[in-house]
Design a protein around this motif. Structure first.
Motif, PDB file in Angstrom:
ATOM      1  N   PHE A 117      71.013 -40.987  -7.372  1.00 33.19           N
ATOM      2  CA  PHE A 117      69.673 -41.789  -7.579  1.00 33.19           C
ATOM      3  C   PHE A 117      70.548 -43.100  -8.108  1.00 33.19           C
ATOM      4  N   SER A 118      69.806 -44.216  -7.822  1.00 35.18           N
ATOM      5  CA  SER A 118      70.191 -45.311  -8.045  1.00 35.18           C
ATOM      6  C   SER A 118      68.753 -46.192  -8.903  1.00 35.18           C
ATOM      7  N   CYS A 119      69.492 -47.310  -9.639  1.00 37.37           N
ATOM      8  CA  CYS A 119      68.350 -48.186 -10.115  1.00 37.37           C
ATOM      9  C   CYS A 119      68.548 -49.270 -10.384  1.00 37.37           C
ATOM     10  N   TRP A 120      67.519 -50.326 -10.304  1.00 37.69           N
ATOM     11  CA  TRP A 120      67.416 -51.757 -10.068  1.00 37.69           C
ATOM     12  C   TRP A 120      66.397 -52.198 -10.871  1.00 37.69           C
ATOM     13  N   GLU A 131      65.280 -44.603  -8.164  1.00 39.97           N
ATOM     14  CA  GLU A 131      64.713 -43.658  -7.020  1.00 39.97           C
ATOM     15  C   GLU A 131      65.849 -42.608  -7.163  1.00 39.97           C
ATOM     16  N   TRP A 132      65.304 -41.223  -7.037  1.00 40.89           N
ATOM     17  CA  TRP A 132      66.233 -40.196  -6.760  1.00 40.89           C
ATOM     18  C   TRP A 132      66.002 -39.590  -5.594  1.00 40.89           C
ATOM     19  N   ILE A 133      67.023 -39.298  -4.652  1.00 41.36           N
ATOM     20  CA  ILE A 133      66.805 -39.109  -3.247  1.00 41.36           C
ATOM     21  C   ILE A 133      66.795 -37.489  -3.431  1.00 41.36           C
ATOM     22  N   HIS A 134      65.713 -36.831  -2.603  1.00 39.69           N
ATOM     23  CA  HIS A 134      65.193 -35.317  -2.575  1.00 39.69           C
ATOM     24  C   HIS A 134      66.383 -34.783  -1.998  1.00 39.69           C
ATOM     25  N   ARG A 135      67.039 -33.705  -2.574  1.00 35.16           N
ATOM     26  CA  ARG A 135      67.984 -32.828  -1.974  1.00 35.16           C
ATOM     27  C   ARG A 135      67.795 -31.324  -2.462  1.00 35.16           C
ATOM     28  N   HIS A 169      60.375 -41.405  -7.296  1.00 29.60           N
ATOM     29  CA  HIS A 169      60.199 -42.968  -7.961  1.00 29.60           C
ATOM     30  C   HIS A 169      59.857 -43.008  -9.209  1.00 29.60           C
ATOM     31  N   PHE A 170      60.573 -43.726  -9.872  1.00 26.58           N
ATOM     32  CA  PHE A 170      60.271 -43.976 -11.475  1.00 26.58           C
ATOM     33  C   PHE A 170      60.443 -45.576 -11.913  1.00 26.58           C
ATOM     34  N   ASP A 171      59.275 -45.776 -12.912  1.00 27.31           N
ATOM     35  CA  ASP A 171      59.465 -47.064 -13.454  1.00 27.31           C
ATOM     36  C   ASP A 171      59.411 -46.843 -14.917  1.00 27.31           C
ATOM     37  N   LEU A 172      60.561 -47.524 -15.426  1.00 23.74           N
ATOM     38  CA  LEU A 172      60.964 -47.373 -16.978  1.00 23.74           C
ATOM     39  C   LEU A 172      60.854 -48.762 -17.534  1.00 23.74           C
ATOM     40  N   SER A 173      60.443 -48.449 -19.101  1.00 21.27           N
ATOM     41  CA  SER A 173      60.558 -49.801 -19.773  1.00 21.27           C
ATOM     42  C   SER A 173      61.907 -49.547 -20.584  1.00 21.27           C
ATOM     43  N   HIS A 174      62.341 -50.803 -20.822  1.00 21.81           N
ATOM     44  CA  HIS A 174      63.511 -50.898 -21.760  1.00 21.81           C
ATOM     45  C   HIS A 174      63.459 -52.052 -22.829  1.00 21.81           C
ATOM     46  N   PRO A 175      64.176 -51.876 -24.025  1.00 29.93           N
ATOM     47  CA  PRO A 175      64.143 -52.781 -25.262  1.00 29.93           C
ATOM     48  C   PRO A 175      65.033 -54.085 -25.057  1.00 29.93           C
ATOM     49  N   VAL A 199      69.956 -29.390 -13.083  1.00 32.23           N
ATOM     50  CA  VAL A 199      70.988 -30.494 -13.357  1.00 32.23           C
ATOM     51  C   VAL A 199      70.706 -31.591 -14.155  1.00 32.23           C
ATOM     52  N   ARG A 200      71.807 -31.788 -14.912  1.00 34.05           N
ATOM     53  CA  ARG A 200      71.610 -32.849 -16.068  1.00 34.05           C
ATOM     54  C   ARG A 200      72.800 -33.926 -15.812  1.00 34.05           C
ATOM     55  N   THR A 201      72.623 -35.142 -15.836  1.00 35.42           N
ATOM     56  CA  THR A 201      73.294 -36.201 -15.876  1.00 35.42           C
ATOM     57  C   THR A 201      72.893 -37.547 -16.678  1.00 35.42           C
ATOM     58  N   THR A 202      73.983 -38.079 -17.274  1.00 34.44           N
ATOM     59  CA  THR A 202      73.587 -39.309 -18.025  1.00 34.44           C
ATOM     60  C   THR A 202      74.483 -40.816 -17.316  1.00 34.44           C
ATOM     61  N   HIS A 203      73.823 -41.678 -17.196  1.00 31.31           N
ATOM     62  CA  HIS A 203      74.641 -42.763 -16.773  1.00 31.31           C
ATOM     63  C   HIS A 203      74.305 -43.782 -17.737  1.00 31.31           C
ATOM     64  N   ARG A 204      75.478 -44.898 -18.218  1.00 29.34           N
ATOM     65  CA  ARG A 204      75.480 -45.851 -19.118  1.00 29.34           C
ATOM     66  C   ARG A 204      75.488 -46.906 -18.086  1.00 29.34           C
ATOM     67  N   PHE A 205      74.779 -48.175 -18.394  1.00 29.29           N
ATOM     68  CA  PHE A 205      74.962 -49.397 -17.790  1.00 29.29           C
ATOM     69  C   PHE A 205      74.526 -50.780 -18.383  1.00 29.29           C
ATOM     70  N   TYR A 206      74.546 -51.909 -18.177  1.00 27.10           N
ATOM     71  CA  TYR A 206      74.102 -52.953 -18.530  1.00 27.10           C
ATOM     72  C   TYR A 206      72.809 -53.354 -17.697  1.00 27.10           C
ATOM     73  N   LEU A 207      71.859 -53.780 -18.173  1.00 25.19           N
ATOM     74  CA  LEU A 207      70.836 -54.313 -17.375  1.00 25.19           C
ATOM     75  C   LEU A 207      71.214 -55.101 -16.274  1.00 25.19           C
ATOM     76  N   ARG A 208      72.118 -56.109 -16.631  1.00 20.59           N
ATOM     77  CA  ARG A 208      72.686 -57.258 -15.829  1.00 20.59           C
ATOM     78  C   ARG A 208      73.105 -56.739 -14.573  1.00 20.59           C
ATOM     79  N   ASP A 209      73.864 -55.340 -14.783  1.00 18.52           N
ATOM     80  CA  ASP A 209      74.639 -54.852 -13.606  1.00 18.52           C
ATOM     81  C   ASP A 209      73.564 -54.513 -12.905  1.00 18.52           C
ATOM     82  N   ILE A 210      72.212 -53.921 -12.955  1.00 19.85           N
ATOM     83  CA  ILE A 210      71.388 -53.438 -11.907  1.00 19.85           C
ATOM     84  C   ILE A 210      70.234 -54.570 -11.575  1.00 19.85           C
TER      85      ILE A 210
END
Length: 342
Positions: A117-120, A131-135, A169-175, A199-210
């Protein structure tokens, strides 16, 4: 003899787990072939005896083996594997008191094969998309923040259904405030049910990176004595004010004479451009480039300017106020004359 009412334990249909289109309200995740028992609890305040069913079908009397033990309202399962997965429900007579799904924790190899999956973010406003690609997943959900990372009940999960393009597809709010420098990363946790596993995974990123802006707009093409001046407007989804959230543009153009393709970071191009397109990125953090805008043909002459109504495929000089309205009037008058002459 202590017996357990289970239906189809030896001939389980996998549809109980594979058919899940969403995360059930109550479920337990087991580790494959773990000798430590996983306990399911019948959620009732009545202390009376209960029986258990598997997949909700008519029960059959199955003797308890070493892997399944009932202790009052609790059901303990050890060395869990695929045939034991699905929906367990506890009953008193013909009344179902509660149900719990037993699922399996994905192996490391299964997780790496299933997570894609990828975020922007289109801007620095309060939302971003993923978006998470179906597998093979039948249910996917995302959660933002430490509550979700640590699997607390207070986590606010966002779910999505599989779309026709094969993606969730997901739309999320952030603070994150768009006017202050980011000091902490966003923590995004994703969970998915694929086949019989979670399946469980955690990703950490700055908003500016996406950050990835939408495609900008080419507004006008004005030819001067020595060059072509192009006016580019930020996408409507970009953060405002534009003087604070600045974009840099890159123009790709094709020359009429030799068909050569060039790129420029300036809005002044050489004369003789046949067509052009543009993309943008944040000029401060050098974000990802936007998608290219559609190609536009360059029209700089004074002839046929009434055809410039199709701004989606052509780029024209800025026209005087009311010019296109006059074009419409002339077309209407010409049509009326042609009709009268017939």
């Amino acid at each position: 003899m202590n017996t357990l009412w289970l239906c189809g334990l030896l001939f389980v249909s996998l549809t109980g787990a594979q058919g899940l289109k969403h995360f059930p309200e109550h479920y337990v995740v087991a580790t494959r072939n773990d000798a430590t028992p996983v306990t399911l609890t019948c959620r009732t305040k009545d202390p009376g005896a209960v029986t258990w069913r598997f997949h909700g079908e008519a029960p059959e009397d199955v003797h308890v083996d070493d892997n399944v033990q009932q202790h009052g309202h609790h059901l303990a399962l050890s060395e869990v594997d695929a045939p034991m997965l699905g929906e367990y429900s506890c009953w008193r007579g013909t009344e179902m008191l509660s149900s719990t799904f037993l699922l399996l924790k994905a192996d490391v190899e299964e997780e790496s094969d299933s997570v894609s999956f990828s975020c922007w973010a289109k801007s620095y406003d309060c939302t971003f998309s993923c978006e998470w690609i179906h597998r093979g997943q039948t249910a996917v959900r995302l959660g933002l923040g430490r509550d979700c990372t640590e699997a607390r009940k207070s986590c606010r999960w966002i779910s999505s259904r599989l779309l026709a393009d094969g993606k969730f597809h997901f739309d999320l709010s952030h603070p994150v405030s768009p006017y202050t420098e980011e000091s902490a990363m966003l923590e995004l946790t994703a969970e998915a049910i694929v086949d019989l596993s979670v399946v469980r995974t955690t990703h950490r990123f700055y908003l500016r990176d996406i950050v990835k802006p939408d495609s900008p707009q080419i507004v006008t093409c004005q030819e001067g004595e020595e060059d072509l001046s192009v006016t580019v407007a930020p996408p409507s989804s970009w953060s405002t004010p534009h003087s604070f959230f600045t974009l840099e543009h890159q123009i790709e153009y094709v020359l009429k004479d030799d068909g050569r393709t060039e790129r420029s970071s300036f809005v002044l191009l050489p004369k003789g451009v046949n067509k052009l397109r543009v993309r943008s990125r944040d000029s401060l953090v050098l974000s990802a480039w936007s998608q290219w805008s559609a190609w536009k043909n360059v029209r700089t002459g004074k002839k046929n300017r009434c055809k410039c109504k199709n701004t989606a495929i052509s780029c024209w000089p800025e026209l005087p106020s009311g010019y296109l309205d006059n074009c419409k009037k002339r077309r209407k008058n010409n049509w009326k004359k042609n009709k009268d002459s017939q």
